[in-house]
Structure formats: structure tokens, C-alpha cells
Design an enzyme around this catalytic site. Structure first.
Site, PDB file in Angstrom:
ATOM      1  N   HIS A  77      67.515  33.201  26.107  1.00  0.00           N
ATOM      2  CA  HIS A  77      67.561  31.765  25.768  1.00  0.00           C
ATOM      3  C   HIS A  77      68.320  30.950  26.804  1.00  0.00           C
ATOM      4  O   HIS A  77      69.004  29.989  26.447  1.00  0.00           O
ATOM      5  CB  HIS A  77      68.236  31.572  24.402  1.00  0.00           C
ATOM      6  CG  HIS A  77      67.384  31.996  23.243  1.00  0.00           C
ATOM      7  ND1 HIS A  77      66.354  31.228  22.768  1.00  0.00           N
ATOM      8  CD2 HIS A  77      67.403  33.126  22.478  1.00  0.00           C
ATOM      9  CE1 HIS A  77      65.773  31.850  21.738  1.00  0.00           C
ATOM     10  NE2 HIS A  77      66.380  33.005  21.545  1.00  0.00           N
ATOM     11  N   ASP A  97      71.183  36.679  21.367  1.00  0.00           N
ATOM     12  CA  ASP A  97      70.038  37.012  20.522  1.00  0.00           C
ATOM     13  C   ASP A  97      68.746  37.055  21.320  1.00  0.00           C
ATOM     14  O   ASP A  97      68.627  36.475  22.393  1.00  0.00           O
ATOM     15  CB  ASP A  97      69.905  35.973  19.402  1.00  0.00           C
ATOM     16  CG  ASP A  97      69.764  34.563  19.961  1.00  0.00           C
ATOM     17  OD1 ASP A  97      70.535  34.225  20.893  1.00  0.00           O
ATOM     18  OD2 ASP A  97      68.896  33.816  19.492  1.00  0.00           O
ATOM     19  N   GLU A  98      67.798  37.781  20.759  1.00  0.00           N
ATOM     20  CA  GLU A  98      66.400  37.767  21.203  1.00  0.00           C
ATOM     21  C   GLU A  98      66.237  37.877  22.718  1.00  0.00           C
ATOM     22  O   GLU A  98      65.590  37.035  23.343  1.00  0.00           O
ATOM     23  CB  GLU A  98      65.703  36.481  20.711  1.00  0.00           C
ATOM     24  CG  GLU A  98      65.708  36.355  19.200  1.00  0.00           C
ATOM     25  CD  GLU A  98      64.981  35.088  18.727  1.00  0.00           C
ATOM     26  OE1 GLU A  98      64.230  35.199  17.753  1.00  0.00           O
ATOM     27  OE2 GLU A  98      65.175  34.020  19.331  1.00  0.00           O
ATOM     28  N   VAL A  99      66.819  38.896  23.300  1.00  0.00           N
ATOM     29  CA  VAL A  99      66.679  39.089  24.742  1.00  0.00           C
ATOM     30  C   VAL A  99      65.307  39.685  25.029  1.00  0.00           C
ATOM     31  O   VAL A  99      64.943  40.717  24.466  1.00  0.00           O
ATOM     32  CB  VAL A  99      67.781  40.022  25.273  1.00  0.00           C
ATOM     33  CG1 VAL A  99      67.618  40.225  26.774  1.00  0.00           C
ATOM     34  CG2 VAL A  99      69.151  39.460  24.946  1.00  0.00           C
TER      35      VAL A  99
END
Lengths: 542, 542
Positions: free
Chosen positions: B113, B174-176
Site C-alpha cells: 500500500h 497489511d496485504e503485501v
């Protein structure tokens, strides 16, 4: 820009347009009640939308000195309730206005209306003090006989001249209370020693000294009618609160002028009345072309004795747009129906700018009722207007207290009731049709029925709120007018003239309902009276 | 404070009260859409009103880096659309929050992100770029194998640690997207050389390095579920978007945690559903007291993929108040009717703080209709809700474009329709009375009649606005439901069961009306369906 069937649309037209007057201003009095920066900014957006180009800030009065002075910090620190603009905020405001093509004209009112200056600097006053910002505190005006006064003004104006880049600088000069000069033997001795005839000559002397200080700081002096005096140079600008006659007199003597008489939006006039006032009408109409060219334009004036930040937008908009149009458009553009049609369109579009003239009152009504259900109160609020001119001030017992909360119904209603205006037009249409227009009758009946039934819903709410007790008689009057109007329509429907005894009874009600209550006027009295009178003297149907 | 018959009143009571959780937060994502300072400030006022004490700002994401860095100015200058907070503004915001008992927790999301960082500093990325802030531009994640990355982060965090005085600092995590690491041979070589098993180990390595940098700058690390890894010290705080299970797992391992699962207010759930989520329920209920004490509280999360400054307030309020109460009050306080009664009172009082959750939508409806008369559109808008969860994102064709205007009906309606909830309750009351409750029937009929007649009024407006074409089928469905509901009531009144052929026809309509249209759901379908079903199988009246 419009919302269209296929996207946002802009009409493909060529507009050739230019303003009639170069000076199209709005004065906001931030002295009586401080108006925060964000409120000023959204009003600048509104001004830009109606192509006004001067924001005149009345920055000091007896109730507050509203700009930070670094030279004389006691001006804002002791001469206000702590609410004033920092110099950074002023720079921000001036820049925000400049981005919208709007000049900011500062006004520091002197020698009168300057009580807030004396709290920190009592040596400027004509009587000894002590002073404070308080309705009960002693009044005063500036002492024009001391050299210290001019040294002070030179430094203050020098500081403020840098802060406000506009070429003009307003020194007020209005309503000087001569009593303080009369009572001071030193001042009277000065008047005699300098061969002056009276206090007016002393104020002219003061203004001449002031004008030289302003010129030194590269500013053109602007002041109210009272500063007009042949000793002053022709460069100064007279702002007339007195009317076109004094504007014309100034123009004849070679002075430039601005009209504000007729544009006092604190007086709660309808937009139509402001719209009818033209800087070039009356005495000004008789001027020659050169003299006429000295009339630069005008300014709407938002004096804030009865205005807080929460209320301001509803007092300024949309009526100021009618004044803006008067100052832009040809003098011949006078049609009121056309003006109102445009004003109603503009009114809701101004919401986009963040102005709260339409929505702010709902919060106030919620506070008054203490509930979320404000529908019955809205029905009443929609058909009343605040009393006009200075009637509210005249009703105050004792000195007016600027610290009193403004949270009554009069503070929350619009200066001009659209609902009442529309109702009046419907009644006109109905009567002109010889009571045959069934659509109009249906609409009139629906409104009258709503009003008739409203007091029953509203009364319990009024009982529960100390802020609303005072409007109970208004609510009763509205319901009684609803009943009377419906009975009048019944007589029309039966095609029989209303009996004289009934008519007399109803007109007594009308008389009672006409009077102001809680500083409010019921604006549907006149059309209901027309219904009553017509039903009594009518030509029977068909 | 209440408005009373004799003045403003405050109840004379002694309140003994304390919060169940010490951390009661609201996350606002200012990355996807920038949210100006004044909007944040009024939301801080709202938070204070419901006793929340942490404003978590998600300050950077692929769509924007929103804080001025003086060390790395290309972060905000190239990594945004020019909309970011200056350091002065951040100081102002932190001080404003502090005055209201609210901490400001900054989040700089990394290593995922973080596309906006790479526009100005492409050397931080795992692939070569070039990058830009654009939905079509190449994606990337931070390269954790370069020493330069840590030097950069040390300087940036050092600068931001001074700007944000809170003891905690959120690094996202988060959400790599592992693809970028998979595809980079240098990164894969690094993984092998350091004996790591996979990308998760690499992220843990990154987080350990990051944690040391934060510790050096006296900050406690906070991150999303994904940062949980036994190599990290027990001082860090895990914010769970995945649920109570991962929160409990962290607590068992000795980590502190915050719940955000169930508090995603962008998902358009009703307040009741958020209210039912408790940090101590589910897996957390089985924890021992020491483990439980590690659950610090929770945060409502306002992700802004579908939120602009104009929309934000209506997405946050009043539903966030239900989450605030959940985090403050005993776990046993669960009654939904009581919660909604309080929420409705709070809802209009929040207006006082300048929040636009109730009024902002009217401006949007005006823009959609292009007229001042929004009454018919309001009738429809009042009974629809945006689609739930990620249905709107799922409906997007191609990449989601954060620059697209959010000016459709779905953007202007409330996440939860009070009108539909009340209608449902009225139908329940009516059916439970055995169709004998005449007051309920009158109210239900009035609403059904309004809906039946609404499409006729609304249709011409929908035709004229390109923003509203898409809601025509919804408007038709609503009117059809009005007709069906009225017919059902007629069968009740005649005390005869509705014929099966009619019932089938109506249920086909109900099925059609249930589906989402224009990303909106008609929320009165279920109660009308109940009326239809009951009228077909009813017990005749009296």
C-alpha cells in the site's frame, strides 16, 4: 452549469456584460458581534457568485476592536471579548478575497463608535473613564484636541495600512456624540481658541488631520456622510447612510460617493424594497454626467446588533444578491417577478458555497424545541418575519446588551417569507379569477387547513420550551386565520356573501393578528383579510 | 443539556462511569481520498461527543502520501494530487484533538500500500518503475533487502515521530503483494542467503528492522494482523482486521491487540450489526484474564475508496456512536431497541457540532436533480441503502479509479435507512395485532400511497438528469411495491385471503425488487413481502 440528461451542461452563448458601477460592496460589522474567518470566507464565495467586489469590514466599535495590533496590543486584548483576527488571519482573508476579485476595505470608526479603544488607552477619550466593554459602562468619543491622539493614529494607521493593501481606508466618522465634547472644558476652550463655531467644525479639523495621516500612508480616506466638509480634499469618498440627497450634494461639491441608504440589510426589508433603491435615482437623477460619474456604486450593510455567526448567512442571503444586481445591471431592469424568479434559483444554488442561509435555522429550531420534530414549528416559522427597521431595538428595555444570546424564533426565521409571498400571489390569482380558479382554491385550502390544525400540534411544544412561550399568541393567531380563511372560501363556494356580523368578527381577529408579537410579524394576515373582505362583498359564482 | 419550560436544564444526577476499553478509536483513511482539516476537526468533535479517544489517520496509500515531509518533499509533492497536510496543519490537528482528550495515531503503510512513495523515490520499490499516482500505473511494494530503504525509513520516521507526539506509531503491514518480491531475483537471492523460507519471513525481517527504528525514536509499533510473528517483541500492538480469532491468537502469544474486524464502517452495515461485535466475544471469550487484559479496545475503520469530504460525515455518523458505546459500555448491554432509541436522539444532536451527516445529502440531491424540488427523489432516497460489503467494488469494470466523481444516488443516501426500519416495525406491529391495529394500518397505507404515487412525480426528473437515469428501475419497483402493499391491506380489510394467482404475481415483483440496482438496495421489500404473504394466508378479521 446545469445537470442535464446527458451530462453536466453549459449553454453555448456569448455573454457581453459589464457592471454599471465599479464599487459593489458588502459591509460586515464584525464589531458588534465577532464573525469568524470561515464564515467570512463563505460569504466571500457568495459575493463572488453575485459579482460583488468589495468586502467592507467594520472592524471596531464600542463592543469590540477586532484586529490584532502589534503596536497597541491592548486595543484587541482589553477592547474585546478575546475574539479578534490575528494579523496572519487578516493576510489569509485578504488573499482569499483577492483570489475572488474582491477588495477588502478596513474601517476603524473614529472619533465616535470607538469605546473599545479606550479600555486599553483611556488617554484617547474625551472623559476620564475608566472604560470597559460593557453595555452599562460609560460612553465616550475620541479627544481630537490632544496631539497624542494623532501620534497614536499615525502609528496605528501605519500598521493597519500595511496589513490591508487596498488603496482605500475607512475612518467611519458617523454619529459622534457631541455631549462628551460639550462637557469637557478643555475641548470647548480648544474650539474657541481655534475660531471654530461648533463640534462639527472640530470633527472637520479632526478629519483633516486624519486625512493627512492617511495620505502619508498612501491611503484614500472613506467615511460616512458626516465627514463631508469643504475643508477636506476632493479625493475622499463619502459613504451615504442618509440617502441619495446627501450623495448628490457630495457629488455636486466634487466628492466621490457610495450609496448605502436603502441597502441596510439588518432592517429586515424584503428584497424587492432594496432592489427598488438606485444610486442614480431621487436627487442623484438631476446630476450632470460629470457629477454622476462621481457616484462609484454602493454597499449592502450587514450591521450585527442582532446577528451572530450562526445567523449571519440568513441575514445576508439571498437578499444581498438583489442589491448586487441593482449595482451591476441597467437602471431600467426593474421587473420584480423576474427578479424573484432569479433570486429563488440563486437561493438554493448558494448552498453549494457552504452558506447556511437555508439550513442553519433548522438547528436553531431543534434547540428551541429540544426535540427532533420541528415540523409544527417550521409551519409557523415559514410564515413569519422579524419586525422591520429598528422596532426590535426600540423594544429593548434598558441598554441593549450585545452579550445576550440570540436564540429566539425571531433569530431563526428568514427576513422575507417566501411562503407568505407565494400564498399572497395565490390568493390574488384566485380572487382575480372571480373565485373560479379551482387549482388555486385547492392549494389555498390546503395551506389554510395546515395552519388551522397547527396550533394544536405546536402548543404542547411551546409549553415545554422557555424559548418558545412568547410565540404562543402567534401560533393561535395563525390557526384562527386558517379558520377564518376557510370560512371565507366556504362562502365563495356557496355563492352567498358572508354576513356582516361574521365579517366584523373576522376583521377584529385580523387587527389583532397584524400586531408584532415576540418581535415577529405574521405575513399571511393581509391575504386572509382580502379573502374575508372579498367573501363579504363578492359577486356570486357563475 | 436540555431545553426546558423554564430555561436550559441539566439533570441533577451523579454519574459513575468508566470505559471498558482504554482504546476507542476511529480510523480515517485520508490516503484514498484526501479529507480536509476542517472535516477532520468536526469529526474530532463528534468523537469527543461519544467519548472516543484515538483518531487513527491512514496517511499514505497507493493513491496519496498526505503529510508534508521536509526531509523527503517528493513524497507529498509527487506522491499526491497536491492535497496533503502541512506540518503546521498536523500540529494544529494534534493540538485540537488533544484539547478533546483524543490521541492522534499516524499510520504510514509499508511495505505494501505504498505506491505513492515510489513516484518520488523509485529506489524504494521492488521493481524499476517509473511510477505515478494513477489507477493504470504499475504496482509495487517496498524492497526490504536494500539498506537504503532502512536509512530512508529511519529519517522519515524520525521526522514524523517528532510531528506526532503519540507513543504509538502504525506501520500498516497489511496485504503485501508478494508477486513483486517473487519476480525480483535479487530479493529472492536475499531470502535464500538469509535462510528465510518465504515472503512472510522477509516481511518479518522488515518489521524487525522497522521495530528497531521505531524504538530508537521512542515509538511503540502498531500494525495489522500480518505483522504478527514470533520474532517481534511483545511490546507491539496488533490491529486485527481479520477477527477475534487472530486477536485471541496474538493475546495468547503475549501481544496486545485492537479489534477492527466487524467495525469496517465502509461496508454499509446497519448500526445493529456493528453493535453486536464485541472484542471479547468469539475466540476471545475463551482467554484467561491476563490474556484478556491484552485486548486494548478497537477502532471503527472509515476506508475511503467510496468516500469524499462531502460524503464522509454520513458514512461515519451516527453508526460510529454504536461502536463507541460497544467499546465503552458493559458487554452485557445489548438491547437493540434501546440502542436505536439513543442513536436517534444522538443523531440530530450531532448536527450541533457542524457534522453534515444529515444535511449534506440534500445538496447532493439538488445537484442530481438540477432543481430545488427534491421531494420525490428524497422519498426514494429515504428507503434505499448502498449495497453491502465489497459489492460496489466488485461491480467496477477495469481498475477502480479513485479520481472518478462520487455523485450518484448511492453516494448521497444513508448507509442505514431509518424510514425502512420504522416501516418494518410498523408492519410487524400491524401483523402481530392480527391486522386489527388501525393506527398502524393508517400509517402503513399513507406510506404505501406515497410510494405508489412517487414514480409518476420522479420519472420526469430522472429523465432529465444523466446522474439519475440508473435509478429509474428502483423508482418503478418502489411504486409497484406500494401498489402491492395496498392491495394486501385491501384483502385484510375485506377479511378474505388473497388469491394464489395474485400472491405469485406479487412475489415475482418482490424477487425483482430485491436485487441491487445502481448499487442500491430497496429496504422496504421485506416488509411488503410479509404483507403479501400474510394477506394470502391470513386469519380473517374479527
Amino acid at each position: 452549469m446545469e445537470t442535464g440528461a446527458n451530462g453536466f451542461t453549459v449553454a453555448a452563448v456569448t455573454i457581453k456584460d459589464q457592471p454599471r458601477f465599479a464599487w459593489r460592496g458588502l459591509l460586515i460589522d464584525v464589531g458588534r458581534h465577532f464573525i469568524p474567518l470561515d464564515v467570512l470566507k463563505r460569504n466571500l464565495d457568495g459575493m463572488a457568485a453575485v459579482k460583488m467586489n468589495v468586502l467592507h469590514l467594520h472592524l471596531s466599535d464600542d463592543q469590540g476592536f477586532r484586529v490584532e495590533s502589534k503596536r497597541f496590543p491592548k486595543l484587541q486584548e482589553l477592547g474585546s471579548d478575546g475574539l479578534y483576527y490575528t494579523q496572519d488571519e487578516i493576510r489569509d482573508l485578504v488573499s482569499y478575497a483577492h483570489d475572488r476579485g474582491i477588495r477588502v476595505l478596513p474601517e476603524f470608526d473614529t472619533p465616535g463608535h470607538s469605546g473599545s479603544w479606550f479600555v486599553g488607552y483611556p488617554e484617547l477619550a474625551s472623559n476620564p473613564g475608566p472604560f470597559k466593554v460593557d453595555p452599562e459602562a460609560p460612553d465616550s468619543v475620541t479627544d481630537p484636541t490632544r496631539e497624542g491622539t494623532y501620534k497614536f493614529l499615525d502609528k496605528l494607521i501605519g500598521e493597519m495600512a500595511k496589513l490591508f493593501p487596498d488603496a482605500y481606508f475607512h475612518i467611519g466618522g458617523d454619529e459622534v456624540n457631541g455631549q462628551h465634547w460639550d462637557k469637557n472644558p478643555k475641548i470647548q476652550a480648544f474650539i474657541h481658541a481655534h475660531g471654530m463655531k461648533n463640534n462639527q467644525d472640530l470633527q472637520a479639523y479632526f478629519n483633516q488631520r486624519l486625512e493627512k495621516i492617511l495620505a502619508k500612508h498612501h491611503k484614500i480616506m472613506v467615511g460616512w456622510d458626516e465627514i463631508l466638509h469643504p475643508e477636506l480634499p476632493k479625493t475622499i469618498v463619502i459613504q451615504s447612510w442618509r440617502g441619495q440627497e446627501s450623495l448628490a450634494a457630495a457629488a455636486k461639491q466634487g466628492y466621490s460617493g457610495l450609496l448605502s441608504f436603502g441597502y441596510y440589510i439588518d432592517l429586515m426589508w424584503p428584497a424587492a424594497r432594496h432592489y427598488a433603491v438606485d444610486p442614480m435615482s431621487g436627487a442623484a437623477a438631476t446630476l450632470g454626467p460629470t457629477e454622476k460619474s462621481r457616484i462609484l456604486g454602493g454597499e449592502a450593510c450587514m450591521w450585527t446588533e442582532w446577528v451572530t455567526p450562526e445567523i449571519l448567512d440568513s441575514r445576508v442571503w439571498p437578499r444581498t444578491a438583489a442589491i448586487a444586481e441593482r449595482l451591476w445591471s441597467p437602471q431600467e431592469t426593474q421587473d420584480l417577478n423576474s427578479m424573484y424568479a432569479r433570486l429563488e434559483q440563486l437561493n438554493w444554488r448558494l448552498d453549494w458555497l457552504g452558506l447556511t442561509h437555508r439550513t442553519g435555522r433548522f438547528q436553531m429550531l431543534h434547540r428551541m424545541t429540544g426535540t427532533d420534530d420541528i415540523s409544527a414549528l417550521r409551519t409557523l416559522a415559514d410564515v413569519v418575519e422579524p419586525v422591520k427597521d429598528y422596532a426590535r431595538m426600540d423594544s429593548v428595555k434598558g441598554p441593549w446588551d450585545f452579550r445576550a444570546p440570540l436564540n429566539h424564533l425571531v433569530d431563526a426565521v428568514s427576513p422575507e417569507s417566501d411562503a407568505a409571498r407565494h400564498f399572497g400571489a395565490q390568493v390574488q390569482a384566485y380572487l382575480q379569477s372571480g373565485s373560479k380558479d379551482q387549482t388555486a382554491e385547492t392549494q389555498i385550502r390546503a395551506l389554510l387547513t395546515t395552519w388551522r390544525d397547527n396550533d394544536r400540534k405546536l402548543h404542547p411544544i411551546l409549553d415545554e420550551s422557555f424559548l418558545l412561550h412568547e410565540v404562543a399568541p402567534l401560533s393561535e393567531d395563525l390557526s384562527a386565520l386558517g379558520v377564518a380563511g376557510l370560512q371565507a372560501l366556504d362562502y365563495f363556494d356557496k355563492s352567498e356573501p358572508a354576513p356582516e356580523s361574521w365579517r366584523k368578527q373576522q376583521l377584529a381577529l385580523v387587527d389583532r393578528a397584524k400586531g408584532p408579537k415576540a418581535n415577529l410579524l405574521l405575513m399571511v394576515v393581509a391575504p386572509v383579510e382580502q379573502l374575508i373582505e372579498s367573501s363579504a362583498g363578492q359577486i356570486p359564482k357563475s
